[in-house]
Design an enzyme around this catalytic site. Sequence first.
Site, mmCIF file in Angstrom:
data_model
loop_
_atom_site.group_PDB
_atom_site.id
_atom_site.type_symbol
_atom_site.label_atom_id
_atom_site.label_comp_id
_atom_site.label_asym_id
_atom_site.label_seq_id
_atom_site.Cartn_x
_atom_site.Cartn_y
_atom_site.Cartn_z
ATOM 1 N N HIS A 50 36.420 44.462 34.250
ATOM 2 C CA HIS A 50 37.789 43.932 34.125
ATOM 3 C C HIS A 50 38.025 43.353 32.728
ATOM 4 O O HIS A 50 39.104 43.506 32.155
ATOM 5 C CB HIS A 50 38.036 42.821 35.149
ATOM 6 N N HIS B 155 31.445 45.104 38.296
ATOM 7 C CA HIS B 155 32.869 45.330 38.577
ATOM 8 C C HIS B 155 33.725 44.322 37.801
ATOM 9 O O HIS B 155 34.698 44.698 37.140
ATOM 10 C CB HIS B 155 33.107 45.215 40.098
ATOM 11 N N GLU B 156 33.335 43.040 37.866
ATOM 12 C CA GLU B 156 34.122 42.000 37.195
ATOM 13 C C GLU B 156 33.994 42.107 35.676
ATOM 14 O O GLU B 156 34.975 41.923 34.957
ATOM 15 C CB GLU B 156 33.685 40.601 37.661
ATOM 16 N N GLN C 200 42.817 39.314 35.997
ATOM 17 C CA GLN C 200 43.521 39.501 37.262
ATOM 18 C C GLN C 200 44.476 38.363 37.587
ATOM 19 O O GLN C 200 45.296 38.484 38.487
ATOM 20 C CB GLN C 200 42.512 39.642 38.405
ATOM 21 N N GLY D 76 35.066 38.332 44.183
ATOM 22 C CA GLY D 76 34.998 38.198 42.732
ATOM 23 C C GLY D 76 36.399 38.220 42.155
ATOM 24 O O GLY D 76 37.318 38.778 42.767
ATOM 25 N N CYS E 119 39.346 45.991 45.197
ATOM 26 C CA CYS E 119 39.733 45.070 44.127
ATOM 27 C C CYS E 119 41.017 44.366 44.537
ATOM 28 O O CYS E 119 41.929 45.011 45.049
ATOM 29 C CB CYS E 119 39.945 45.868 42.838
ATOM 30 N N LEU E 120 41.078 43.048 44.313
ATOM 31 C CA LEU E 120 42.272 42.303 44.708
ATOM 32 C C LEU E 120 43.514 42.775 43.947
ATOM 33 O O LEU E 120 44.625 42.573 44.409
ATOM 34 C CB LEU E 120 42.062 40.798 44.495
HETATM 35 CO CO CO Z 1 38.533 43.954 40.637
#
Ligand code: CO
Length: 193
Positions: free
Chosen positions: A137, A133-134, A48, A43, A91-92
Amino acid sequence: MRIIRYPHTTLRHKSKELRRVDAELQKMIRQMFDLMYEEDGIGLAANQVDLPYRLFIINVKGDPAAKEEEMVFINPTITQQKGMAEDREGCLSLPDIFAPVRRPEKVVISAYDARGQEVNYQMDGMYARAVQHEYDHLDGILFIDRLTPANLLSVKESLLELEQEFCGGQRRGLIPNEQEIAARLAELEGARA
Ligand code: CO
């Protein structure tokens, strides 16, 4: 386009709704998918990649060949949440940090897809976890904000390392300073949101 890391300020930005879906936005979405696959993610939210838009993508298989799993959420709203479940998240923007997170087990989410069509999904399992989660963000919330005090303590050292790396990058001029980041976000928001 590249992925920004904690504690970059854009990750704390509460994004505004997009006004339209056009070819330029569709190109950005394609780039986000490519970047997500390169980094082995499932995701990715617009924050991000340093874009202040209410937009995220998922592919819970993380497999570029599994095109049927590619989902785009523009201006999403979570309308229902049910139950509670705990699972490990990463998370990236927080590389190599993993910890258990408690979240509602099931959600109903509505949004616009990459063609600007309204979509509605009932989700559970990995899908429900990924979209929550996304979605977080877009409001400037990171999964580390949802950890128990003990779990947060266990990742503290890794967070400090990322903070030092980021501050070092800003000092050396590799990462824009706070005023530059804020000015850029305001400009992008003015154009699209
Ligand atoms: Co994330």
